[in-house]
Design a protein around this motif. Structure first.
Motif, short mmCIF file in Angstrom:
data_model
loop_
_atom_site.label_atom_id
_atom_site.label_comp_id
_atom_site.label_asym_id
_atom_site.label_seq_id
_atom_site.Cartn_x
_atom_site.Cartn_y
_atom_site.Cartn_z
N VAL A 30 0.84 -1.21 0.00
CA VAL A 30 0.00 0.00 0.00
C VAL A 30 0.87 1.25 0.00
O VAL A 30 0.59 2.23 -0.70
N ASN A 31 1.95 1.21 0.80
CA ASN A 31 2.87 2.35 0.86
C ASN A 31 3.44 2.66 -0.51
O ASN A 31 3.44 3.81 -0.95
N ARG A 32 3.91 1.63 -1.22
CA ARG A 32 4.54 1.85 -2.52
C ARG A 32 3.53 2.18 -3.60
O ARG A 32 3.85 2.89 -4.57
N LEU A 33 2.30 1.68 -3.48
CA LEU A 33 1.26 2.05 -4.45
C LEU A 33 0.97 3.54 -4.41
O LEU A 33 0.56 4.12 -5.42
N GLY A 34 1.20 4.15 -3.26
CA GLY A 34 0.94 5.58 -3.13
C GLY A 34 2.17 6.45 -3.21
O GLY A 34 2.13 7.64 -2.88
N ALA A 35 3.29 5.90 -3.68
CA ALA A 35 4.56 6.66 -3.71
C ALA A 35 4.61 7.52 -4.97
O ALA A 35 5.38 7.25 -5.89
N PHE A 36 3.79 8.56 -5.02
CA PHE A 36 3.72 9.41 -6.20
C PHE A 36 4.76 10.53 -6.20
O PHE A 36 5.30 10.91 -7.23
N VAL A 37 5.03 11.09 -5.02
CA VAL A 37 5.81 12.33 -4.94
C VAL A 37 7.22 12.14 -5.47
O VAL A 37 7.73 12.99 -6.21
N ALA A 38 7.86 11.03 -5.13
CA ALA A 38 9.24 10.81 -5.59
C ALA A 38 9.30 10.75 -7.12
O ALA A 38 10.30 11.14 -7.72
N THR A 39 8.20 10.29 -7.74
CA THR A 39 8.18 10.16 -9.19
C THR A 39 8.07 11.51 -9.89
O THR A 39 8.78 11.78 -10.87
N GLY A 57 17.43 19.75 -8.18
CA GLY A 57 18.47 18.83 -7.73
C GLY A 57 18.83 19.05 -6.27
O GLY A 57 19.10 18.09 -5.54
N LEU A 58 18.83 20.31 -5.83
CA LEU A 58 19.11 20.61 -4.43
C LEU A 58 18.05 20.01 -3.52
O LEU A 58 18.37 19.42 -2.47
N VAL A 59 16.80 20.13 -3.92
CA VAL A 59 15.71 19.56 -3.12
C VAL A 59 15.85 18.04 -3.05
O VAL A 59 15.66 17.43 -1.99
N ALA A 60 16.19 17.42 -4.18
CA ALA A 60 16.38 15.97 -4.18
C ALA A 60 17.52 15.56 -3.26
O ALA A 60 17.44 14.55 -2.55
N SER A 61 18.59 16.34 -3.24
CA SER A 61 19.72 16.04 -2.37
C SER A 61 19.35 16.19 -0.90
O SER A 61 19.75 15.39 -0.05
N LEU A 62 18.55 17.23 -0.59
CA LEU A 62 18.11 17.41 0.79
C LEU A 62 17.19 16.27 1.23
O LEU A 62 17.25 15.81 2.37
N HIS A 63 16.35 15.81 0.32
CA HIS A 63 15.51 14.65 0.60
C HIS A 63 16.39 13.43 0.91
O HIS A 63 16.14 12.68 1.87
N VAL A 98 4.33 14.89 3.94
CA VAL A 98 4.02 14.87 2.50
C VAL A 98 2.83 15.78 2.21
O VAL A 98 2.85 16.54 1.22
N ALA A 99 1.80 15.71 3.02
CA ALA A 99 0.65 16.60 2.83
C ALA A 99 1.08 18.06 2.97
O ALA A 99 0.66 18.93 2.17
N LEU A 100 1.91 18.36 3.95
CA LEU A 100 2.38 19.74 4.15
C LEU A 100 3.19 20.22 2.95
O LEU A 100 3.07 21.38 2.53
N LEU A 101 4.00 19.33 2.37
CA LEU A 101 4.84 19.72 1.23
C LEU A 101 3.99 20.19 0.06
O LEU A 101 4.39 21.10 -0.68
N GLY A 102 2.82 19.63 -0.13
CA GLY A 102 1.95 20.03 -1.23
C GLY A 102 1.45 21.45 -1.12
O GLY A 102 1.05 22.05 -2.13
N VAL A 113 10.88 21.21 4.10
CA VAL A 113 9.90 20.14 4.27
C VAL A 113 10.32 18.89 3.50
O VAL A 113 10.08 17.76 3.94
N ALA A 114 10.98 19.06 2.34
CA ALA A 114 11.49 17.90 1.60
C ALA A 114 12.51 17.14 2.44
O ALA A 114 12.56 15.90 2.40
N PHE A 115 13.32 17.86 3.20
CA PHE A 115 14.27 17.21 4.10
C PHE A 115 13.52 16.40 5.16
O PHE A 115 13.89 15.26 5.47
N LEU A 116 12.43 16.96 5.70
CA LEU A 116 11.63 16.26 6.70
C LEU A 116 10.98 15.02 6.10
O LEU A 116 10.90 13.97 6.76
N VAL A 117 10.50 15.13 4.86
CA VAL A 117 9.90 13.97 4.19
C VAL A 117 10.93 12.86 4.04
O VAL A 117 10.64 11.68 4.27
N GLY A 118 12.15 13.23 3.65
CA GLY A 118 13.21 12.23 3.52
C GLY A 118 13.51 11.55 4.84
O GLY A 118 13.71 10.33 4.89
#
Length: 450
Positions: A30-39, A57-63, A98-102, A113-118
């Motif tokens: 279920v977790n992976r079925l909903g893994a939209f944000v990373a994509t 790229g910076l946001v991805a690195s912080l994640h 994740v909800a907050l990031l949106g 927030v991306a760092f927190l999600v990571g």
């Protein structure tokens, strides 16, 4: 293969595993079925928000940096608080962040927030791995880890396709759907999964005082972690080096999508039958062959000139991935003391988090300065080095145990009975392990109730 044989193979693949495993497996799926944000994160930041590729790229690195931090923290929590509380905290925090990031618009807020999600999303991984090792019998662990890995890739394959459709209508919907499905995972854990952390007796509590320093001083285990890091650097190139190299060669994003889709489809199609084939085979040979195959699978990319050839190279290193993932995880569990599994799994997860952080920087620098051919050649060299390292390491383990060369490393053969942290044995040695026909089986550690 006849239909009857297929049914029998399917029954043998899923039989004998405890109910708790299947609830954990369901939570993972279920977790992976909903893994939209990373994509769609990069597309969201560049197309929807209008930020530069550098900022994306910076946001991805912080994640990724958040994942590095939580790999160790999640392992400590799994041992101190328990597997179940760690999963509940991590999944609830992931859903909220994740909800907050949106809803974030300021670039600094998005990055924070991306760092927190990571951090939140990676904190659950050591607990999941430790819980799998707790609830599944040693002889079934390779199969269990393979089924869990299959669920991860099945969910990711479906979510990757779904992310594109959702992004066409609303990026915010993708964030909220992922948050909701992650929260559903936490509900499954809360309702269906009991705590699996072994309950230590007073004597064991004194013996098994496993800390992060204990893990870092375990030379044999840290050698495994180092080899895992090398293999992870190679596999990361499928998502960081390959798209850049194909783009530089004039191929479109759709071409890359077609080539990399082979990875997900093959894992979903072949993970279970390949696992049946390798389940009771020599882990040393499997790790050596899969490491070398991964390196040279990416190395062959230097000769690719069409989408079809790129797809063929993906087939090669995907087969290596299918073999390597459950075998490597089984070795990590085999070398982990039962009351320190969370910390040991946390350090193992750290190797993959560091690879995810370093691989983008490494591949970009090599491609810009020397060209993609050098990157693929380096992959071949790194894969070969990892294979040699596994061969030497596993031979040393056999010599420490006095095991014959043809025997493998499953726990039921005596290589990894649950060892204590204070015994003066070499790193990786299971104190009190009994081998031989006269040895009496040791009782399984108690598991606390929910």
């Amino acid at each position: 293969m006849s239909e009857a044989r297929l049914r029998r193979a399917a029954r043998e693949t899923v039989s004998g595993l405890p109910r708790e495993f299947w609830w954990l497996w369901t939570s993972t799926l279920v977790n992976r079925l909903g893994a939209f944000v990373a994509t769609f994160m990069a597309l969201y930041l560049t197309l929807d928000r209008g930020y530069s590729a550098t900022y994306a790229g910076l946001v991805a690195s912080l994640h990724g940096l958040g994942g590095v931090v939580s790999s160790l923290g999640g392992g400590v929590m799994a041992d101190r608080l328990g597997r179940r509380p760690t999963l509940l905290i991590a999944q609830s925090a992931t859903a909220g962040s994740v909800a907050l990031l949106g809803f974030m618009h300021d670039p600094v807020a998005i990055a924070a927030v991306a760092f927190l999600v990571g951090m939140a999303s990676n904190a659950s991984r050591p607990a999941v791995q430790a819980m799998l090792a707790d609830i599944v019998r040693p002889e079934d662990r390779v199969r269990a880890f393979s089924l869990n890995y299959w669920a991860i890739n099945l969910g990711f394959a479906v979510s990757s396709m779904g992310a594109g459709f959702i992004a066409q209508y609303s990026y915010l919907a993708g964030f909220l759907i992922e948050a909701g499905m992650t929260l559903a995972c936490a509900i499954v854990v809360f309702l269906k999964l009991p705590e699996s952390r072994p309950t230590a007796t007073a004597k064991q509590a004194g013996q098994d005082d496993v800390r992060l320093g204990t893990v870092l001083r375990d030379g044999r285990y840290m050698a495994v972690v180092g080899l895992c890091f090398l293999v992870a650097l190679v596999f990361q190139q499928g998502s960081v080096g390959l798209p850049v190299a194909m783009g530089r060669a004039g191929f479109s994003p759709a071409d890359y999508g077609l080539a990399i889709a082979v990875n997900g489809f093959l894992i979903v199609a072949l993970q279970i039958p390949v696992t049946r084939f390798i389940e009771h085979r020599d882990p040393r040979r499997l790790l050596v062959v899969s490491s070398v195959l991964a390196g040279y699978g990416f190395g062959l990319t230097a000769f690719a000139g069409s989408v079809g050839v790129f797809a063929l190279t993906v087939c090669v290193w995907t087969l290596a991935e299918i073999v390597n993932a459950p075998t490597q995880t089984g070795l990590v569990v085999a070398l982990s003391p039962v009351h320190g599994r969370g910390r040991y799994q946390g350090v193992y997860t750290l190797s993959w988090s560091l690879a995810a952080l370093i691989a983008p920087l490494m591949s970009g620098a090599v491609i810009d300065r020397f060209g993609a051919e050098w990157l693929w050649g380096m992959c071949a060299v790194v894969g070969t080095a990892a294979g040699i390292g596994y061969a030497v390491l596993m031979r040393g383990l056999r010599e420490e145990r006095g095991l014959p060369e043809e025997r493998g490393l499953p726990e039921e053969r005596g290589l990894s009975q649950e060892r204590t942290a204070t015994a003066p044995a070499p790193a990786g040695t299971d104190t009190g392990a009994r081998t031989g026909p006269e040895a009496e089986p040791e009782p399984e550690p108690e598991v606390s109730a929910a």
